[in-house]
Scaffold this motif. Structure first.
Motif, PDB file in Angstrom:
ATOM      1  N   UNK A 144      16.616  -2.939   6.304  1.00 33.13           N
ATOM      2  CA  UNK A 144      15.829  -1.617   6.271  1.00 33.13           C
ATOM      3  C   UNK A 144      15.454  -1.346   4.941  1.00 33.13           C
ATOM      4  N   UNK A 145      14.062  -1.023   4.693  1.00 32.74           N
ATOM      5  CA  UNK A 145      13.727  -0.701   3.300  1.00 32.74           C
ATOM      6  C   UNK A 145      13.717   0.832   3.437  1.00 32.74           C
ATOM      7  N   UNK A 146      14.068   1.552   2.267  1.00 29.65           N
ATOM      8  CA  UNK A 146      14.178   2.997   1.993  1.00 29.65           C
ATOM      9  C   UNK A 146      12.746   3.523   2.252  1.00 29.65           C
ATOM     10  N   UNK A 147      12.756   4.600   3.081  1.00 26.02           N
ATOM     11  CA  UNK A 147      11.315   5.178   3.202  1.00 26.02           C
ATOM     12  C   UNK A 147      10.728   5.677   1.775  1.00 26.02           C
ATOM     13  N   UNK A 148       9.479   5.384   1.680  1.00 23.86           N
ATOM     14  CA  UNK A 148       8.918   5.910   0.395  1.00 23.86           C
ATOM     15  C   UNK A 148       8.030   7.168   0.601  1.00 23.86           C
ATOM     16  N   UNK A 149       8.263   7.864  -0.116  1.00 20.83           N
ATOM     17  CA  UNK A 149       7.538   9.271  -0.199  1.00 20.83           C
ATOM     18  C   UNK A 149       6.354   9.009  -1.377  1.00 20.83           C
ATOM     19  N   UNK A 150       5.174   9.410  -1.003  1.00 23.85           N
ATOM     20  CA  UNK A 150       4.208   9.002  -2.024  1.00 23.85           C
ATOM     21  C   UNK A 150       3.151  10.034  -1.918  1.00 23.85           C
ATOM     22  N   UNK A 151       2.526  10.157  -2.998  1.00 28.82           N
ATOM     23  CA  UNK A 151       1.159  11.132  -3.124  1.00 28.82           C
ATOM     24  C   UNK A 151       0.136  10.354  -3.058  1.00 28.82           C
ATOM     25  N   UNK A 152      -0.709  10.868  -1.870  1.00 31.90           N
ATOM     26  CA  UNK A 152      -2.147  10.166  -1.682  1.00 31.90           C
ATOM     27  C   UNK A 152      -3.122  11.090  -2.445  1.00 31.90           C
ATOM     28  N   UNK A 153      -3.773  10.280  -3.332  1.00 34.35           N
ATOM     29  CA  UNK A 153      -4.808  11.012  -4.225  1.00 34.35           C
ATOM     30  C   UNK A 153      -6.277  10.612  -3.693  1.00 34.35           C
ATOM     31  N   UNK A 154      -6.924  11.579  -3.162  1.00 32.76           N
ATOM     32  CA  UNK A 154      -8.203  11.287  -2.638  1.00 32.76           C
ATOM     33  C   UNK A 154      -9.369  11.578  -3.766  1.00 32.76           C
ATOM     34  N   UNK A 155      -9.962  10.363  -4.003  1.00 31.21           N
ATOM     35  CA  UNK A 155     -10.906  10.583  -5.297  1.00 31.21           C
ATOM     36  C   UNK A 155     -12.360  10.298  -4.630  1.00 31.21           C
ATOM     37  N   UNK A 156     -12.957  11.339  -4.965  1.00 30.79           N
ATOM     38  CA  UNK A 156     -14.675  11.396  -4.483  1.00 30.79           C
ATOM     39  C   UNK A 156     -15.297  11.312  -5.789  1.00 30.79           C
ATOM     40  N   UNK A 157     -15.947  10.182  -5.999  1.00 34.57           N
ATOM     41  CA  UNK A 157     -16.814  10.155  -7.478  1.00 34.57           C
ATOM     42  C   UNK A 157     -18.000  10.946  -7.033  1.00 34.57           C
ATOM     43  N   UNK A 158     -18.787  11.781  -8.120  1.00 33.11           N
ATOM     44  CA  UNK A 158     -19.811  12.398  -8.119  1.00 33.11           C
ATOM     45  C   UNK A 158     -21.061  11.240  -8.860  1.00 33.11           C
ATOM     46  N   UNK A 159     -22.105  11.401  -8.362  1.00 36.33           N
ATOM     47  CA  UNK A 159     -23.431  10.376  -8.883  1.00 36.33           C
ATOM     48  C   UNK A 159     -24.662  11.346  -9.057  1.00 36.33           C
ATOM     49  N   UNK A 160     -25.045  10.983 -10.210  1.00 37.56           N
ATOM     50  CA  UNK A 160     -26.541  11.921 -10.394  1.00 37.56           C
ATOM     51  C   UNK A 160     -27.611  11.037 -10.811  1.00 37.56           C
TER      52      UNK A 160
END
Length: 521
Positions: A134-150
């Motif tokens: 068993x691998x210990x559960x991993x609590x992570x932070x999901x970063x949602x990146x939405x680049x802006x284009x011009x």
């Protein structure tokens, strides 16, 4: 009032009648005392309700395509092994599931030189052993990146991908994390207080109110799917039903009130029928006839239940959906004779239990056959046993005091006889309600851990989420994987309301299995 000699009648017949009545009352009170002592100090499991060591098994065995043993109180009654023969221990050596990922650890010798001649060694084989890890559960932070284009030419338009819909809008958790909290509470019975401490172990402080809001939002999104599951189950002509108490807070009174969770279950595996293996719970303020009548407004067919009066009243009503026929539970009748034997050692109670054991031995041999084959076997083998049992019950009841506990057990059985023998004429029916009683157990465990369900809204949340999670267990799929996928589809809009049938647990499983088979081909 205590009897005084001057108040006693002088007629011998009247004295005999009073004596028999007193003996019956004494027996009843003694049985009640023994029952209460067992409830307080004895084992809580019915698996210790052994009558005789030699009686035949009451559990229904498995065939190749049959479900697990349905009896929830009779596993102890399997025939004892012969004297001197030691029962083999059930061990799981070398049979770890093939679908689990493998992580190889190669251990080489300390030297590759031959210990005899110092020559170079070459590989001739290998020894492989496997161990569950068993691998210990991993609590992570999901970063949602939405680049802006011009655009460099006009510099007026900014293009950016649309933010994906989230289960908890503006919240700090993903759908997968909420699904984990939900399954931990309603699937594995971990209270929110415990989960709060577990999350705190990862350095994240979340209070119980926040966890509760996440759960309620998940239930709100899944309510339509839950209603679709309940409606789909009611389309079949055979339904199991039972109920259990569910305490809920009663604002203003400073205490809880006793509400109910009604369990509706379908399972055609014993005869390989079309109904899915599923359970759906309905929260209600009481266990009266009005509640169950509203729940079964669209159902018609055979309802398999215990002897509770609300079901009997419901069966007498004229209904727009059609008539309901009641099939009763042979296990409930047996339990009463087991209780009599445990308290009085009655030879007749032992005889009845042995007769029922013989009936279940026949059920074991026909489990997994089609409905016609089951009916034919029951008509040929079981019906004579049931007929003989009824004759013995009628014969014995005439010589007993009406106050006797044995009389009470006999009267219960005879009063429900028409529903108890219904399975003899219909191979689709079971002789008992153990299928739905197994689905009541998870509710009882969760209730014991959580004490109450909050308010009535919490009761509905409990019913919705427990229905889907316990159906996943019955279908042998991981409830956390299922809830995460289903919630993502609903929240994102990939599955519309008119497509919810695709997300019913059994349909979801079939689609996943078909996809896996296609990928393996």
């Amino acid at each position: 009032m205590a009897l005084r000699p001057e108040n006693l009648p002088r007629n011998p017949d009247q004295l005999i009648e009073m004596l028999l009545a007193s003996e019956g009352k004494i027996e009843t009170l003694q049985a009640t005392i023994r029952t209460l002592r067992e409830m307080i100090f004895g084992s809580r499991s019915e698996r210790f309700a052994v009558v005789v060591a030699e009686q035949m098994t009451l559990s229904l065995g498995e065939t190749e395509a049959a479900p697990p043993e349905p009896a929830n109180d009779d596993l102890q009654n399997k025939a004892a092994p012969p004297a001197g023969e030691r029962k083999k221990r059930k061990r799981n050596i070398g049979a770890l599931p093939k679908h689990l990922p493998r992580h190889d650890v190669v251990i080489e010798p300390e030297t590759m030189d031959c210990p005899c001649c110092a020559g170079k060694l070459h590989r001739i084989g290998e020894a492989i052993s496997e161990a569950l890890d068993r691998i210990a559960p991993v609590v992570r932070v999901v970063r949602t990146i939405r680049p802006k284009y011009a655009c460099r030419a006009c510099e007026e338009v900014i293009v950016q991908a649309k933010a994906p819909a989230r289960l908890i809008e503006g919240g700090m958790v993903t759908t997968a994390f909420v699904s984990h909290i939900v399954v931990a509470k309603y699937g594995w019975y971990s209270t929110l207080y415990r989960q709060m401490q577990i999350v705190a172990g990862y350095g994240v402080d979340v209070d119980r109110q926040t966890l509760s809001r996440w759960i309620k939002e998940a239930a709100r999104m899944l309510k339509s799917l839950y209603e679709r599951q309940l409606a789909a189950m009611h389309l079949h002509s055979h339904l199991f039903c039972d109920e259990t108490r569910m305490p809920a807070l009663d604002p203003g009174r400073g205490r809880t009130k006793i509400c109910q969770l009604w369990a509706h279950a379908t399972d055609d595996r014993p005869w390989r029928g079309p109904a899915p293996t599923a359970v759906a719970y309905v929260f209600a303020g009481s266990r009266g006839k009005k509640e169950i009548a509203a729940q079964l407004a669209t159902f018609s067919g055979t309802l398999q239940v215990d002897g509770y009066g609300a079901y009997k009243s419901l069966a007498k009503d004229k209904r727009a959906a059609g008539a309901i026929q009641l099939a009763f539970c042979l296990t409930h009748a047996r339990r009463k004779f087991v209780a009599v034997f445990k308290s009085t050692k009655s030879p007749f109670a032992q005889e009845v239990v042995e007769s029922i054991a013989a009936i279940y031995a026949i059920e074991k041999t026909i489990r997994g056959l089609d409905a016609d084959q089951r009916r034919a076997a029951r008509q040929a083998e079981t019906k004579p046993l049931m007929t003989a049992l009824k004759a013995r019950l009628d014969e014995t009841r005439d010589g007993l005091s009406i106050q006797s506990t044995l009389t009470e057990a006999i009267n219960y059985t005879l009063n429900h006889w028409a529903g108890l023998i219904l399975f003899l004429d219909d191979g689709r029916l079971e002789p008992d309600t153990n299928i739905v009683e197994r689905s009541i157990r998870p509710i009882a465990i969760g209730r014991r851990n959580s004490l109450f369900c909050g308010d009535e809204g919490g009761g509905e949340t409990w019913a919705i989420l427990s229905s889907l999670i316990n159906t996943c267990k019955l279908q042998e799929i991981d409830p956390e994987t299922y809830l995460t996928d289903v919630l993502e589809r609903i929240v994102s809009g990939r599955t519309k309301n008119n497509q919810l049938a695709e997300l019913l647990v059994w349909n979801w499983k079939a689609a996943r299995d078909a996809k896996a088979m296609k990928a393996a081909a």
